[in-house]
Scaffold this motif. Sequence first.
Motif, PDB file in Angstrom:
ATOM      1  N   TRP A  12       0.869  -1.175   0.000  1.00 18.51           N
ATOM      2  CA  TRP A  12       0.000   0.000   0.000  1.00 18.51           C
ATOM      3  C   TRP A  12       0.906   1.225   0.000  1.00 18.51           C
ATOM      4  CZ3 TRP A  12      -4.878   0.401  -1.143  1.00 18.51           C
ATOM      5  CH2 TRP A  12      -5.598   1.546  -0.783  1.00 18.51           C
ATOM      6  N   PRO A  13       0.486   2.323  -0.615  1.00 11.22           N
ATOM      7  CA  PRO A  13       1.343   3.518  -0.610  1.00 11.22           C
ATOM      8  C   PRO A  13       1.822   3.860   0.806  1.00 11.22           C
ATOM      9  CG  PRO A  13      -0.571   3.877  -2.005  1.00 11.22           C
ATOM     10  CD  PRO A  13      -0.796   2.576  -1.295  1.00 11.22           C
ATOM     11  N   PRO A  14       3.126   4.211   0.939  1.00 10.26           N
ATOM     12  CA  PRO A  14       4.045   4.645  -0.116  1.00 10.26           C
ATOM     13  C   PRO A  14       4.854   3.536  -0.779  1.00 10.26           C
ATOM     14  CG  PRO A  14       5.078   4.974   2.006  1.00 10.26           C
ATOM     15  CD  PRO A  14       3.706   4.422   2.289  1.00 10.26           C
ATOM     16  N   ALA A  15       4.413   2.281  -0.716  1.00 11.23           N
ATOM     17  CA  ALA A  15       5.130   1.222  -1.432  1.00 11.23           C
ATOM     18  C   ALA A  15       5.147   1.536  -2.916  1.00 11.23           C
ATOM     19  CB  ALA A  15       4.457  -0.130  -1.201  1.00 11.23           C
ATOM     20  N   GLY A  16       6.287   1.300  -3.565  1.00 10.70           N
ATOM     21  CA  GLY A  16       6.389   1.450  -5.003  1.00 10.70           C
ATOM     22  C   GLY A  16       6.262   0.103  -5.683  1.00 10.70           C
ATOM     23  N   GLY A  17       6.300   0.090  -6.993  1.00 12.95           N
ATOM     24  CA  GLY A  17       6.227  -1.166  -7.736  1.00 12.95           C
ATOM     25  C   GLY A  17       4.794  -1.552  -8.074  1.00 12.95           C
ATOM     26  N   PRO A  18       4.625  -2.598  -8.875  1.00 15.10           N
ATOM     27  CA  PRO A  18       3.299  -2.970  -9.386  1.00 15.10           C
ATOM     28  C   PRO A  18       2.365  -3.574  -8.349  1.00 15.10           C
ATOM     29  CG  PRO A  18       4.943  -4.581 -10.066  1.00 15.10           C
ATOM     30  CD  PRO A  18       5.696  -3.453  -9.407  1.00 15.10           C
ATOM     31  N   GLY A  19       2.909  -4.149  -7.260  1.00 15.49           N
ATOM     32  CA  GLY A  19       2.066  -4.839  -6.293  1.00 15.49           C
ATOM     33  C   GLY A  19       1.025  -3.957  -5.639  1.00 15.49           C
ATOM     34  N   VAL A  20       1.294  -2.673  -5.559  1.00 19.31           N
ATOM     35  CA  VAL A  20       0.389  -1.751  -4.867  1.00 19.31           C
ATOM     36  C   VAL A  20      -0.745  -1.257  -5.763  1.00 19.31           C
ATOM     37  CG1 VAL A  20       1.680   0.344  -5.410  1.00 19.31           C
ATOM     38  CG2 VAL A  20       0.349   0.261  -3.328  1.00 19.31           C
ATOM     39  N   GLN A  21      -0.536  -1.293  -7.077  1.00 19.06           N
ATOM     40  CA  GLN A  21      -1.472  -0.643  -7.995  1.00 19.06           C
ATOM     41  C   GLN A  21      -2.859  -1.282  -8.017  1.00 19.06           C
ATOM     42  OE1 GLN A  21      -0.941   2.055 -10.012  1.00 19.06           O
ATOM     43  NE2 GLN A  21       1.126   2.367  -9.228  1.00 19.06           N
ATOM     44  N   ARG A  22      -2.908  -2.593  -8.009  1.00 23.86           N
ATOM     45  CA  ARG A  22      -4.171  -3.312  -8.212  1.00 23.86           C
ATOM     46  C   ARG A  22      -5.247  -2.870  -7.219  1.00 23.86           C
ATOM     47  NH1 ARG A  22      -6.139  -7.881 -10.709  1.00 23.86           N
ATOM     48  NH2 ARG A  22      -7.374  -9.395  -9.535  1.00 23.86           N
ATOM     49  N   TRP A  23      -4.907  -2.952  -5.919  1.00 21.48           N
ATOM     50  CA  TRP A  23      -5.939  -2.666  -4.927  1.00 21.48           C
ATOM     51  C   TRP A  23      -6.085  -1.191  -4.632  1.00 21.48           C
ATOM     52  CZ3 TRP A  23      -9.918  -5.490  -3.746  1.00 21.48           C
ATOM     53  CH2 TRP A  23      -9.885  -6.817  -4.193  1.00 21.48           C
ATOM     54  N   LEU A  24      -5.087  -0.402  -4.912  1.00 17.54           N
ATOM     55  CA  LEU A  24      -5.233   1.044  -4.819  1.00 17.54           C
ATOM     56  C   LEU A  24      -6.310   1.518  -5.796  1.00 17.54           C
ATOM     57  CD1 LEU A  24      -4.261   3.813  -3.767  1.00 17.54           C
ATOM     58  CD2 LEU A  24      -2.500   3.776  -5.553  1.00 17.54           C
TER      59      LEU A  24
END
Length: 425
Positions: A12-24
Amino acid sequence: MPKKALIITYYWPPAGGPGVQRWLKFVKYLPDFDVQPIVYVPENPSYPMLDNTLLEEIPKEVTILKQPINEPYKLAEFFSKQSSKTISSGVIPKEKKQTVMQQLMLYVRGNYFIPDARKAWVKPSVTYLSEYIKKHHIQTVITTGPPHSIHLIGLQLKATLGVKWIADFRDPWTTIGYHKKLKLSTSAAQKHEHMEKQVLSTADHILVTSENTKKEFATKSNQPITVITNGYDYQPLPKTKKDRSFSLAHIGSLLSERNPKVLWKVLGKLIKEDKGFKDAFVLKLIGVVSDDVLQEIRKFIPENNIEIVGYVNHIEALVSQRQSQLLLMIEIDSEDTKAIIPGKLFEYMVAETPIIAVGPQDSDVEHILKATNTGRYFGYNAETELKVYLRSCFEDYRNSALSTHPIGLQQYSRKALTKKLAELI
């Protein structure tokens, strides 16, 4: 009255990379479909990459719950910060090039932290969330992995409270590429398989991101399985112009085995054979790149034709996609990776930039590229085909005619995908 859905995620933000995008993005659009998302995340996570620009995308009205997490990566950094960061980011060196510390960390990670290094968060999370769910009358719990220990939280909440549970797999579990590199003992491998089976047979509904993963899980579970891919979102971006150079950009992590020597060889030949190509061509590497891949690239491509950018935030990545003349997507040449669809694929597809993809034959990525007319896909042995196509792209570039003509992209918009999710909730 909106339905309440508790989403349990590590990234979850502030995490970078693709893993955070889906559920955000799901959280952004769920309220449009009468679902109120409540997000549960770690309070003090050890993220390998940070992107503070993503904090701006969190809806102000969403409830965010946080609880502390104890992670061994923080202890590992005391002994070797670089090894810890490398392994936690997923860039695992080839076995013969691993340091003693890296070998030890992989063994400990694989055999003592099952299913993964975030397992210590399971028990306190179940205790905290059990009370929250009862107090706030939560109807649906959604877990998303990796890390797959997150699914164990859902498993226990399902057992104790009987809530509706949806398990979302952004990647497979026991068949994902790095799983084999964890130096698992027979006992550890069996524990992974047992946990995977428990989750797949207990969740009320299973979400996956690709058809190949659905086929795999269908052999392990009788529960309903739905494919909801990753997607793209419209975001305001600065005005961009195409690079003056004939740029081929790879955006994202290049792991040691994500290394198509045939492509580097073809590019090297074109540089030697065509001075115009040599003068115009630039290979742009944007993101984390393993030393193994860099060494292989430099065997064929002169340093003057390589631009190493490093990690950039999400907005900068989107801008780079639109600036480049061609976009490169690479996957490991393995049966296990046919099911992997990188989240950036969908952003690539709407970037108005042709895509060149290299990976295993008959993959989900290959089928999507063909169906949307957004790029060309090549196997690891397609030397002649790659050379012909790259030369053709170069001629189009010189004639200012390098373009794409995509079809059917609307189905991959984040809002359309969220509608599909909301129907399941």
